[in-house]
Design a protein around this motif. Sequence first.
Motif, mmCIF file in Angstrom:
data_model
loop_
_atom_site.group_PDB
_atom_site.id
_atom_site.type_symbol
_atom_site.label_atom_id
_atom_site.label_comp_id
_atom_site.label_asym_id
_atom_site.label_seq_id
_atom_site.Cartn_x
_atom_site.Cartn_y
_atom_site.Cartn_z
ATOM 1 N N ASP A 1 0.858 -1.190 0.000
ATOM 2 C CA ASP A 1 0.000 0.000 0.000
ATOM 3 C C ASP A 1 0.895 1.241 0.000
ATOM 4 O O ASP A 1 1.584 1.528 0.980
ATOM 5 C CB ASP A 1 -0.886 -0.013 1.248
ATOM 6 N N ASN B 1 -7.156 -0.817 -9.882
ATOM 7 C CA ASN B 1 -7.515 -0.096 -8.668
ATOM 8 C C ASN B 1 -8.574 0.958 -8.898
ATOM 9 O O ASN B 1 -9.257 1.376 -7.968
ATOM 10 C CB ASN B 1 -6.261 0.533 -8.041
ATOM 11 N N ILE C 1 -4.809 7.582 -3.512
ATOM 12 C CA ILE C 1 -4.608 6.138 -3.387
ATOM 13 C C ILE C 1 -4.426 5.481 -4.750
ATOM 14 O O ILE C 1 -4.621 4.287 -4.898
ATOM 15 C CB ILE C 1 -5.791 5.487 -2.655
ATOM 16 N N THR C 2 -3.997 6.248 -5.729
ATOM 17 C CA THR C 2 -3.848 5.669 -7.064
ATOM 18 C C THR C 2 -2.386 5.504 -7.447
ATOM 19 O O THR C 2 -2.073 5.299 -8.599
ATOM 20 C CB THR C 2 -4.540 6.550 -8.118
ATOM 21 N N THR D 1 -0.124 4.337 -0.179
ATOM 22 C CA THR D 1 -0.823 5.559 0.230
ATOM 23 C C THR D 1 -0.112 6.279 1.366
ATOM 24 O O THR D 1 -0.187 7.506 1.469
ATOM 25 C CB THR D 1 -2.263 5.244 0.673
ATOM 26 N N THR E 1 -12.404 5.789 1.288
ATOM 27 C CA THR E 1 -12.808 7.178 1.046
ATOM 28 C C THR E 1 -14.072 7.222 0.196
ATOM 29 O O THR E 1 -15.001 7.992 0.474
ATOM 30 C CB THR E 1 -11.679 7.950 0.351
ATOM 31 N N ASP E 2 -14.120 6.382 -0.841
ATOM 32 C CA ASP E 2 -15.316 6.300 -1.690
ATOM 33 C C ASP E 2 -16.539 5.897 -0.861
ATOM 34 O O ASP E 2 -17.630 6.470 -1.000
ATOM 35 C CB ASP E 2 -15.124 5.274 -2.814
ATOM 36 N N MET F 1 -6.116 2.401 1.727
ATOM 37 C CA MET F 1 -7.020 2.080 0.628
ATOM 38 C C MET F 1 -8.348 1.500 1.125
ATOM 39 O O MET F 1 -9.418 1.944 0.716
ATOM 40 C CB MET F 1 -6.367 1.104 -0.348
ATOM 41 N N HIS F 2 -8.267 0.537 2.041
ATOM 42 C CA HIS F 2 -9.478 -0.175 2.447
ATOM 43 C C HIS F 2 -9.964 0.173 3.849
ATOM 44 O O HIS F 2 -11.065 -0.225 4.233
ATOM 45 C CB HIS F 2 -9.238 -1.683 2.358
ATOM 46 N N GLU G 1 -13.361 0.222 9.120
ATOM 47 C CA GLU G 1 -13.910 -0.023 7.789
ATOM 48 C C GLU G 1 -15.319 0.565 7.725
ATOM 49 O O GLU G 1 -16.095 0.438 8.690
ATOM 50 C CB GLU G 1 -13.985 -1.518 7.482
ATOM 51 N N LYS H 1 -13.499 0.056 -4.852
ATOM 52 C CA LYS H 1 -14.142 1.085 -4.045
ATOM 53 C C LYS H 1 -13.354 1.221 -2.745
ATOM 54 O O LYS H 1 -13.305 0.297 -1.938
ATOM 55 C CB LYS H 1 -15.597 0.699 -3.762
ATOM 56 N N THR H 2 -12.728 2.351 -2.559
ATOM 57 C CA THR H 2 -11.872 2.573 -1.405
ATOM 58 C C THR H 2 -12.692 3.013 -0.194
ATOM 59 O O THR H 2 -13.882 3.321 -0.302
ATOM 60 C CB THR H 2 -10.834 3.659 -1.717
#
Length: 306
Positions: A120, A188, A176-177, A122, A195-196, A229-230, A244, A192-193
């Motif tokens: 990761d 990616n 996060i990309t 990020t 944040t999304d 990311m998750h 989460e 759906k992260t």
Amino acid sequence: MSDLKLFSIKTGKAVEVNSSIVAKERNIQRLVEENCETLLNVRFLKTEHMFKADDGHNARIDTLGLDENNCPVIIEYKRDGKDTVINQGLFYMDWLVKHPKDFAWLVLEKFGKKIADDIDWTQPRLICIAQDFSRYDEFAIKQMQKNIDLIRYRIYENDHLLFELVNTSSDENTNITHNTSKKESSINKRVKTVTDKLETASSEIKSLYNELDDYLLSLGEDVQKNILMHYIAYRRLKNFASVEIHKNNILIFVNVDADNIMIEKGFTRDVRNIGHFGTGKLEITIKNLTDLEKAKTLIEKSLATS
């Protein structure tokens, strides 16, 4: 040098424990590398990593690792009061994020393809370890939008080691990309992260998360929030809560041993042998403010071990 003292209580009397000076910086480096997971929750990857910097000069990173969130970690050790360990570490971090394939190759060789694929990017981290830091060091990292931890150590007689998180800063950038290939990037974009999920969550879930976020950050000035990311990690030296976001609830993963509590169906679950994104051994399901209040005792137990 800070005035940090350790005392042993013997028959009701306080006896100061003497600290010893580590003669060589390499000694503390070896100690950290041999106990990386215990001390920092970082998997040791490589020592003395040599590379050619973009300016053509040879450079050397003291310690490379991978933290509990699968983020790259650089550990640097301050040799004396004149060392510019933070600037040096930032130089190494800049090189690292520009050459992710080099780091991924090291992870592949040591830990295998699955872990290498799950790196990761990020929130890469810099950990600086020293016997002391100046007030200028502590001020400087607060001005930087980077994940930097300053850790002071003392070694005392009878082989006692003290680690103190002096100061910490976090990167508010939630991009996060960052990926190592066009193929990974396209994959990616379909993921759906966290944040999304938070952006598209109902007003009730957003409000509940805001209450949880305020509470977690109120647990101490040294508590840091990292948006991955998750999941969203809250940590001191180690994660004590991983959050989460889901459609109808929020899941919190904490470092509490399920053997020592009463599992409540629908509220807590032992996930030691169940795969999940967040780090932690116990899952807590939060659906409302009542659940959040019940969860606070467990979260604070986890915080005490971080």
